[in-house]
Design an enzyme around this catalytic site. Structure first.
Site, PDB file in Angstrom:
ATOM      1  N   HIS A 150       7.890  -4.720   2.142  1.00  0.00           N
ATOM      2  CA  HIS A 150       6.865  -3.716   1.821  1.00  0.00           C
ATOM      3  C   HIS A 150       6.634  -2.687   2.914  1.00  0.00           C
ATOM      4  CE1 HIS A 150       5.077  -5.284  -1.960  1.00  0.00           C
ATOM      5  NE2 HIS A 150       5.518  -6.448  -1.522  1.00  0.00           N
ATOM      6  N   LYS A 161      -7.791   4.901  -1.084  1.00  0.00           N
ATOM      7  CA  LYS A 161      -6.763   3.962  -0.638  1.00  0.00           C
ATOM      8  C   LYS A 161      -7.238   3.425   0.705  1.00  0.00           C
ATOM      9  CE  LYS A 161      -3.709   7.358  -0.895  1.00  0.00           C
ATOM     10  NZ  LYS A 161      -2.444   6.823  -1.411  1.00  0.00           N
ATOM     11  N   ARG A 162      -6.579   2.407   1.252  1.00  0.00           N
ATOM     12  CA  ARG A 162      -6.971   1.948   2.580  1.00  0.00           C
ATOM     13  C   ARG A 162      -6.965   3.131   3.552  1.00  0.00           C
ATOM     14  NH1 ARG A 162      -7.911  -3.715   3.456  1.00  0.00           N
ATOM     15  NH2 ARG A 162      -7.942  -3.077   5.635  1.00  0.00           N
ATOM     16  N   LYS A 206      -1.585   7.401   6.231  1.00  0.00           N
ATOM     17  CA  LYS A 206      -1.952   7.937   4.913  1.00  0.00           C
ATOM     18  C   LYS A 206      -2.634   9.305   5.031  1.00  0.00           C
ATOM     19  CE  LYS A 206      -2.516   3.370   2.660  1.00  0.00           C
ATOM     20  NZ  LYS A 206      -1.763   3.392   1.387  1.00  0.00           N
ATOM     21  N   THR A 231       0.922   2.753  -5.187  1.00  0.00           N
ATOM     22  CA  THR A 231       0.716   2.487  -6.608  1.00  0.00           C
ATOM     23  C   THR A 231      -0.493   3.276  -7.103  1.00  0.00           C
ATOM     24  OG1 THR A 231      -0.483   0.494  -5.969  1.00  0.00           O
ATOM     25  CG2 THR A 231       1.775   0.211  -6.753  1.00  0.00           C
ATOM     26  N   LYS A 247      -1.454   5.278 -10.821  1.00  0.00           N
ATOM     27  CA  LYS A 247      -2.687   5.123 -11.602  1.00  0.00           C
ATOM     28  C   LYS A 247      -3.337   6.484 -11.855  1.00  0.00           C
ATOM     29  CE  LYS A 247      -3.421   1.084  -8.826  1.00  0.00           C
ATOM     30  NZ  LYS A 247      -4.342   0.564  -7.790  1.00  0.00           N
TER      31      LYS A 247
HETATM   32  C1  PLP Z   1      -4.068   0.703  -6.423  1.00  0.00           C
HETATM   33  C2  PLP Z   1      -5.002   0.235  -5.395  1.00  0.00           C
HETATM   34  C3  PLP Z   1      -4.658   0.335  -4.047  1.00  0.00           C
HETATM   35  C4  PLP Z   1      -3.351   0.941  -3.572  1.00  0.00           C
HETATM   36  O1  PLP Z   1      -3.532   2.321  -3.417  1.00  0.00           O
HETATM   37  P1  PLP Z   1      -2.430   3.230  -2.678  1.00  0.00           P
HETATM   38  O2  PLP Z   1      -2.903   4.613  -2.975  1.00  0.00           O
HETATM   39  O3  PLP Z   1      -1.123   2.937  -3.323  1.00  0.00           O
HETATM   40  O4  PLP Z   1      -2.463   2.898  -1.238  1.00  0.00           O
HETATM   41  C5  PLP Z   1      -5.554  -0.121  -3.104  1.00  0.00           C
HETATM   42  N1  PLP Z   1      -6.736  -0.639  -3.468  1.00  0.00           N
HETATM   43  C6  PLP Z   1      -7.118  -0.741  -4.761  1.00  0.00           C
HETATM   44  C7  PLP Z   1      -8.451  -1.310  -5.101  1.00  0.00           C
HETATM   45  C8  PLP Z   1      -6.261  -0.315  -5.770  1.00  0.00           C
HETATM   46  O5  PLP Z   1      -6.624  -0.451  -7.054  1.00  0.00           O
END
Ligand code: PLP
Length: 837
Positions: free
Chosen positions: A379, A570-571, A576, A678, A682
């Site tokens: 990852h 996101k984190r 990022k 991911t 979404k």
């Molecule tokens: C999808 C998701 C992530 C991952 O987000 P990225 O933008 O891919 O870093 C992190 N936390 C939650 C709660 C998510 O649903």
């Protein structure tokens, strides 16, 4: 009152004299009766004196009953059939999110349950909002595991998810004075209706002590491990229902407890406190999820967690295998193990230990079995994030496992030197033991040696893995490498979280798409249909109004639902680049300050995400976002055209409200740093347009939706590497870009920190003098691209046309497709139809 309104408002037809089936009936009357009975017999309440939580519990138990029927049928059919290979998805994290809603969707009884609850006088939405989510993961990696077990069930792939039942999941985030504060996540406080403890399936795990050799009855030399103590693992099972199919798998999470009999002697001798101390030590193993996604080196408890859940899971799998007449060495015929990153990679050595020490399988046979069972998903590309543990810690905690690793390594290195004679560099890089200084066990190397398949999580990531950190391994084992691009489940992230969009899609192209996402292509022609675009726009607006109300409630900030919702959730991590978006906000603010009458597209910037508690820079970025928000949101010159919001406690529950309300998705990591992402998928599925770099799965998303429907900017991964090699000088860029200079000066002036010119210095100094993530290099490209975004926004028809095409072309990013890829390329398993079994 509820009764009256329902008499003429009945959504669900029912027979005149229904036969009520309390445990498995799917009709309204059976559900009502089941809820009432659970409320009384489990919660000790009746319908007039119930609390919301009691009601949530009763509704969930009602659904759980129905899942159990499917789970039993599925597992009986699977285990009875010796030719079925199961998947064991091993992951230290499962970021599940709330369970009630998705289970109703999977069972196809959402409407029936809505009506049942309404007739009892309540609202299903309120009940669903009561659920405390199991936050047993940090972010993307844990959420991926949750999407994958959903898709395995939906694809009718027999599978068990194995992990840890943390008593405290990822911390809850609150914002005080602009700073992140962490609160313990007591998710089990009100009970968990979805799990069942299975104490009869408990297993023991050894820790500490020493090993000794002996001769067995056939005079073979054997080893045995005399541990200091043992810890018991109790499995807790949660059913994982497939979408509109009869298959139901389960997630098995291990809770650690003191081994009953173990410390009895010291207890008997009167050393009561030592016995209690042992009990506490054992229970601590599954106490808390580590919030860091890196920099865990030396955390003894974390290694104990990893070994604990891997050993429990492998013993459990072996018990299942043997119970159904398997031979130990045929383990791989029954099981395909997927290791979600290196966290469970000690499985390679533990499976060898079980086969060789406990079942006396010959080493070479056991090795073949192990390699044929295990596969590894990588990852990360950041070399510093590759897990390694001090050899001394291994020796102290799991001495026999370390001996086995040494033996695996010895045999492996012999193979390397015969394949690449004289290449000592390769030998030392590929060794499982890092001997360059203090000795470490390299978990990625252990995984690469003992797994028949190794995969990256997006095409770019897999290519970079092969070129960079796993290059030696490609030369040795080219056939082991695969790409499986990540995906997300459309059931949770569209059907459940965006009912407005789902209904609009169903009206237009039918209802097959949630289980077959390529069907969404049929939406393409609707992008040119003005009436459809208008409906699409109004669905988005409704979602934005819901989020706006929540923002008001959680932060006090009033935002305008018709402004562009520009979202980065996101984190929080430097790679990022949340701070790149902050630089853009300040640039817009400066434009307004310089010319208050400027024509500017109204935007609401929404941030959300947790920072690791020990990650100082990330926490300072959160403070910066809030500080910029305080100034911008309250400056009369801005006239509410810009708003900046930090939405606290980004988790799956909140994510389900945020993604559907986004217009613009910020995917702006430094190229070459985000393995896949991911969140990007979404957002697009919910009709947001992306501004992004050529990183991770962005590359493939852009390929799918079309270059014209994606706002691309920034250096490529190759250009980033080139710039670094040629002596990247961020200060030079700063000196030559006036807008950038003004932005940085504004931060350093103390404007966002009540005159404190030092507060944000660590951020600005780092950008000017080091800038490891190249914000300075990408700044002007990003601003220009954002200006194009604003221009496009002004043309509503065009914007919505592009957004609809994004939705229509997201088929590839269903986790169902990812699971099909794993099945074909890696696991060699086929769907198992229990109706035909
Ligand atoms: C999808 C998701 C992530 C991952 O987000 P990225 O933008 O891919 O870093 C992190 N936390 C939650 C709660 C998510 O649903």
């Amino acid at each position: 009152m509820a009764k009256e309104s329902n008499a003429n408002n009945s959504k669900v037809k029912r027979a005149s004299a229904p036969t009520i089936d309390v445990r498995s009936g799917m009709d309204v009357e059976s559900l009502k009766q089941a809820i009432t009975e659970h409320l009384f017999y489990q919660q000790g309440r009746n319908i007039v004196n119930t609390s919301l939580n009691d009601l949530y519990m009763a509704v969930s138990h009602t659904v759980h009953d129905r899942l159990l029927q499917h789970e039993h049928k599925t597992m009986n059919a699977v285990f009875d059939n010796n030719n079925v290979r199961l998947v064991s998805y091993m992951s230290a994290e499962f970021l599940m999110g709330p369970q009630l809603g998705v289970n109703l969707i999977d069972l196809n009884i959402m409407a029936e349950m809505e009506q049942a609850v309404q007739e009892l006088g309540f609202s299903l939405n309120t009940i669903m909002a009561q659920e405390e989510e199991p936050g047993l993961g940090n972010g993307g990696l844990g959420r991926l595991a949750a999407c994958y077990i959903d898709s395995m069930a939906s694809q009718q792939i027999p599978a068990i998810g194995y992990g840890i039942r943390y008593e405290f999941g990822i911390f809850d985030q609150v914002i005080r004075d602009g700073w992140q504060v962490e609160i313990t996540d007591k998710w089990l406080r009100n009970g968990n209706p979805w799990e069942s403890a299975r104490p009869e399936l408990a297993v023991n795990v050894k820790f500490g002590g020493h090993t000794e050799s002996y001769l067995d009855s056939n005079e073979y030399l054997r080893y045995r491990w005399k541990p200091d103590y043992m810890v018991t693992g109790i499995p807790y099972d949660t059913p994982i229902m497939g979408y509109k199919v009869p298959s139901c798998n389960f997630l098995r999470l291990w809770k650690s407890e003191a081994e009953e009999s173990f410390d009895f002697s010291s207890f008997n001798q009167g050393d009561y406190y030592k016995a209690v101390e042992y009990k506490v030590k054992s229970e601590n193993i599954s106490k808390v999820l580590y919030p860091n996604d890196e920099m865990l080196g030396g955390k003894k408890l974390r290694l104990k967690q990893q070994y604990f859940f891997v050993s429990c899971s492998l013993q459990d799998m072996m018990n299942i295998h043997l119970r159904f007449d398997g031979k130990p060495q045929d383990f791989h015929k029954r099981w395909a193990i997927q290791l979600n990153d290196t966290h469970p990679s000690v499985a390679v050595a533990e499976l060898m230990r079980i086969l060789v020490d406990e079942y006396h399988v010959d080493w070479d046979v056991a090795w073949h079995t192990t390699c044929s069972t295990c596969s590894y998903t990588n990852h990360t590309l950041l070399p510093e994030a590759l897990e390694k543990w001090p050899v001394g810690l291994f020796a102290y905690l799991i001495p026999r496992v370390l001996e086995i690793i040494f033996e695996i390594n010895y045999r492996f290195l012999k193979e390397v030197s015969s394949r690449f004679p004289g290449d000592n560099g390769k030998l030392s890089r590929m060794s499982i033991i890092d001997e360059s200084g203090e000795k470490f066990v390299r978990m990625a190397n252990l995984a690469c040696v003992g797994c028949c398949a190794i995969n990256g999580v997006a095409e770019l990531h897999t290519e970079l893995l092969k070129q960079q950190i796993l290059h030696d391994w490609v030369e040795m084992f080219p056939e082991r490498f695969h790409n499986v691009t990540n995906g997300v489940t459309p059931r949770r992230f569209v059907v459940l979280s965006n009912p407005g969009l789902s209904n609009l899609i169903i009206e237009s192209i039918g209802d097959k798409w949630p289980g077959k996402l390529d069907e969404l292509r049929k939406l393409e022609p609707f992008a040119d249909d003005a009436a459809f675009r208008e409906k699409f726009r109004s669905v988005k607006l409704e979602n934005k109004k819901i989020l706006a109300a929540l923002i008001k409630e959680r932060t006090g900030v009033v935002v305008n639902p018709s402004s562009m919702f520009d979202v980065q959730v996101k984190r929080i991590h430097e790679y990022k680049r949340q701070h790149l978006s902050v630089l853009h906000i300040i640039a817009l603010y400066l434009r307004i300050k310089q010319n208050p009458d400027i024509d500017i597209v109204p935007r609401t910037f929404i941030f959300g995400g947790k920072a690791a508690p020990g990650y100082f820079s990330a926490k300072l970025i959160i403070k910066l976002i809030n500080s910029v928000g305080d100034v911008v949101n309250n400056d009369p010159d801005v006239k509410d055209r810009l708003k900046v919001v930090f939405f606290p406690d980004f988790n799956v529950t909140n994510a389900q409200l945020i993604y559907p309300a986004a217009d613009l998705s910020e995917q702006i990591s430094t190229a070459g740093k985000e393995a896949s992402g991911t969140g990007n998928m979404k957002f697009s599925m919910n009709g947001a347009l992306t501004i992004g770099t050529l990183d991770g799965a962005n590359v493939e998303i852009r390929e799918e939706v079309g270059n014209d429907n994606f706002f691309l900017f920034g250096l490529t991964a190759a250009q980033v590497e080139d710039a670094k090699r040629n002596g990247y000088n961020p200060h030079f860029i700063y000196d030559n870009n006036e807008e950038l200079r003004n932005v940085i000066s504004m931060i350093n002036s103390g404007r966002f920190s009540n005159g404190d010119t030092n507060l944000f210095k660590p951020i600005t100094d780092n950008l000017l003098w080091h800038d490891p993530f190249m914000l300075m290099a990408d700044f002007s490209l990003y601003i220009a691209c954002q200006d194009l975004v604003a221009e496009t926004w002004k043309n509503t028809a065009e914007w919505n046309r592009m957004a609809i095409l994004n939705v229509a072309r997201m088929g590839k990013f269903s986790s169902d497709r990812s699971i099909q890829d794993y099945c074909e390329k890696i696991w060699k398993v086929k769907p198992f139809n229990i109706r035909k079994a």
